[in-house]
Write a protein that holds these residues in place. Structure first.
Motif, PDB file in Angstrom:
ATOM      1  N   GLU A 125     -53.912  18.140  34.758  1.00 11.95           N
ATOM      2  CA  GLU A 125     -53.255  16.787  34.891  1.00 11.95           C
ATOM      3  C   GLU A 125     -53.228  16.731  36.506  1.00 11.95           C
ATOM      4  OE1 GLU A 125     -49.511  16.861  33.067  1.00 11.95           O
ATOM      5  OE2 GLU A 125     -50.275  16.898  30.918  1.00 11.95           O
ATOM      6  N   GLN A 126     -52.936  17.557  37.304  1.00 10.50           N
ATOM      7  CA  GLN A 126     -52.695  17.574  38.807  1.00 10.50           C
ATOM      8  C   GLN A 126     -54.194  17.340  39.321  1.00 10.50           C
ATOM      9  OE1 GLN A 126     -51.196  20.954  40.731  1.00 10.50           O
ATOM     10  NE2 GLN A 126     -49.896  21.229  39.212  1.00 10.50           N
ATOM     11  N   ILE A 127     -55.147  17.917  38.813  1.00  9.38           N
ATOM     12  CA  ILE A 127     -56.825  17.381  39.277  1.00  9.38           C
ATOM     13  C   ILE A 127     -56.935  16.125  38.858  1.00  9.38           C
ATOM     14  CG2 ILE A 127     -59.012  17.816  38.726  1.00  9.38           C
ATOM     15  CD1 ILE A 127     -58.316  20.988  38.192  1.00  9.38           C
ATOM     16  N   VAL A 128     -56.760  15.365  37.763  1.00  7.05           N
ATOM     17  CA  VAL A 128     -56.849  13.939  37.400  1.00  7.05           C
ATOM     18  C   VAL A 128     -56.051  13.115  38.376  1.00  7.05           C
ATOM     19  CG1 VAL A 128     -56.703  12.558  35.595  1.00  7.05           C
ATOM     20  CG2 VAL A 128     -57.460  14.682  34.856  1.00  7.05           C
ATOM     21  N   GLU A 129     -54.959  13.676  38.732  1.00 11.31           N
ATOM     22  CA  GLU A 129     -53.986  12.725  39.689  1.00 11.31           C
ATOM     23  C   GLU A 129     -54.579  12.707  40.857  1.00 11.31           C
ATOM     24  OE1 GLU A 129     -51.472   9.878  40.718  1.00 11.31           O
ATOM     25  OE2 GLU A 129     -51.848  10.615  38.530  1.00 11.31           O
ATOM     26  N   ARG A 130     -55.133  13.773  41.670  1.00  7.99           N
ATOM     27  CA  ARG A 130     -55.586  13.723  42.735  1.00  7.99           C
ATOM     28  C   ARG A 130     -56.930  13.117  42.795  1.00  7.99           C
ATOM     29  NH1 ARG A 130     -56.145  19.174  45.302  1.00  7.99           N
ATOM     30  NH2 ARG A 130     -56.255  18.101  47.226  1.00  7.99           N
ATOM     31  N   ALA A 131     -57.886  13.007  42.000  1.00 14.15           N
ATOM     32  CA  ALA A 131     -59.208  12.707  41.848  1.00 14.15           C
ATOM     33  C   ALA A 131     -59.120  11.036  41.624  1.00 14.15           C
ATOM     34  CB  ALA A 131     -59.942  13.226  40.637  1.00 14.15           C
ATOM     35  N   LYS A 132     -57.994  10.168  41.280  1.00 18.31           N
ATOM     36  CA  LYS A 132     -58.209   8.871  41.112  1.00 18.31           C
ATOM     37  C   LYS A 132     -58.412   8.219  42.534  1.00 18.31           C
ATOM     38  CE  LYS A 132     -54.961   8.732  37.109  1.00 18.31           C
ATOM     39  NZ  LYS A 132     -53.363   8.309  36.963  1.00 18.31           N
ATOM     40  N   GLY A 133     -59.173   7.205  42.323  1.00 15.13           N
ATOM     41  CA  GLY A 133     -59.340   6.217  43.473  1.00 15.13           C
ATOM     42  C   GLY A 133     -58.154   5.548  43.828  1.00 15.13           C
ATOM     43  N   LYS A 134     -57.860   5.526  44.937  1.00 13.59           N
ATOM     44  CA  LYS A 134     -56.687   4.976  45.344  1.00 13.59           C
ATOM     45  C   LYS A 134     -56.924   3.437  46.336  1.00 13.59           C
ATOM     46  CE  LYS A 134     -53.996   8.398  44.073  1.00 13.59           C
ATOM     47  NZ  LYS A 134     -54.981   9.297  43.754  1.00 13.59           N
ATOM     48  N   LYS A 169     -62.829   6.827  31.485  1.00 15.55           N
ATOM     49  CA  LYS A 169     -61.790   6.003  31.693  1.00 15.55           C
ATOM     50  C   LYS A 169     -60.373   5.989  30.852  1.00 15.55           C
ATOM     51  CE  LYS A 169     -60.335   2.511  34.304  1.00 15.55           C
ATOM     52  NZ  LYS A 169     -60.171   2.516  35.941  1.00 15.55           N
ATOM     53  N   THR A 170     -61.012   5.992  29.337  1.00 11.16           N
ATOM     54  CA  THR A 170     -59.909   6.031  28.339  1.00 11.16           C
ATOM     55  C   THR A 170     -59.521   7.087  28.007  1.00 11.16           C
ATOM     56  OG1 THR A 170     -61.400   6.079  26.613  1.00 11.16           O
ATOM     57  CG2 THR A 170     -61.019   3.921  27.399  1.00 11.16           C
ATOM     58  N   ASP A 171     -59.971   8.173  28.421  1.00 13.97           N
ATOM     59  CA  ASP A 171     -59.427   9.611  28.029  1.00 13.97           C
ATOM     60  C   ASP A 171     -59.850  10.709  29.108  1.00 13.97           C
ATOM     61  OD1 ASP A 171     -58.449  11.758  27.002  1.00 13.97           O
ATOM     62  OD2 ASP A 171     -59.508  12.199  25.305  1.00 13.97           O
ATOM     63  N   THR A 172     -59.144  10.422  30.342  1.00 15.28           N
ATOM     64  CA  THR A 172     -59.906  11.207  31.445  1.00 15.28           C
ATOM     65  C   THR A 172     -59.409  12.533  31.182  1.00 15.28           C
ATOM     66  OG1 THR A 172     -59.365   9.240  32.783  1.00 15.28           O
ATOM     67  CG2 THR A 172     -59.523  11.303  33.900  1.00 15.28           C
ATOM     68  N   ILE A 173     -58.218  13.005  30.783  1.00 12.32           N
ATOM     69  CA  ILE A 173     -57.832  14.362  30.588  1.00 12.32           C
ATOM     70  C   ILE A 173     -58.891  15.120  29.357  1.00 12.32           C
ATOM     71  CG2 ILE A 173     -56.240  16.045  29.809  1.00 12.32           C
ATOM     72  CD1 ILE A 173     -54.249  14.223  31.394  1.00 12.32           C
TER      73      ILE A 173
END
Length: 199
Positions: A126-135, A102-106
């Motif tokens: 960074e793209q992978i992290v953004e796409r994997a976020k629960g929306k 949560k605090t350091d996803t990347i």
């Protein structure tokens, strides 16, 4: 993704199916208890399950008492059970705290990629992290996860670190200290038993 129990039989099974490296994630046991209550209120177990309890009928507070009464027999042994296997084969397992994700996803993802010996560019990470976020909310995320690839699915409700403070009563705190107080110290979530709802 699985909640597979840490038994030799299960480990042998996934080994036969080509799983050579295993990641185990866990979180503050108090937040895990709250998350479990919300999950089972939204998605109850089958009524014929041997451990079925109608959490919606008994309400949130009583449901949280029920989870805390059993968490030292369920969730904690699940984590420590996988840790026992690590003693025999350290290179095969990677443990990640939810709080670190949560605090350091990347940074956490980079550690996972290193564990799997995968090299990716910073932009792609960074793209992978953004796409994997629960929306969405937990119910929507769980429904979507049934058809989404694992890498971009999420079943998080809110994923708050320390959210238990907003859900526990003083009575829940007393029970938690009794059932999981030492485990919270052992896993580095507390330094002693002198903790409460207030920071």
């Amino acid at each position: 993704k699985t909640h597979l129990n840490p038994t030799q039989e299960n480990l042998d099974c996934i080994t036969r199916n080509g799983v050579s490296k295993i990641i185990v994630t866990y979180r503050d046991f108090r937040d895990a208890a709250v998350a479990l209550v919300y999950r089972l209120m939204a998605f109850p177990k089958p009524s014929n399950a041997p451990d079925y309890v109608d959490y919606n009928k008994i309400g949130f507070d009583n449901s949280l008492f029920h989870v805390l009464e059993n968490i030292d027999q369920d969730y904690i042994p699940w984590v420590t059970g996988w840790m026992e296997f690590t003693k025999k084969d350290k290179e095969r397992f990677h443990f990640t705290k939810f709080e670190e994700l949560k605090t350091d996803t990347i940074g956490s993802l980079k550690k996972v990629l290193k564990f799997y010996e995968i090299s990716l560019s910073e932009d792609l990470i960074e793209q992978i992290v953004e796409r994997a976020k629960g929306k969405g909310n937990m119910r929507d995320n769980i429904v979507r996860s049934s058809v989404l690839p694992f890498g971009i699915s999420s079943n998080f409700r809110s994923g708050k670190v320390g959210g238990w403070r907003n859900e526990f009563s003083n009575e829940h705190v007393v029970l938690a200290k009794k059932k999981i107080g030492q485990s919270l110290i052992d896993f580095g979530y507390e330094t002693d038993l002198d903790w409460n709802i207030e920071r």
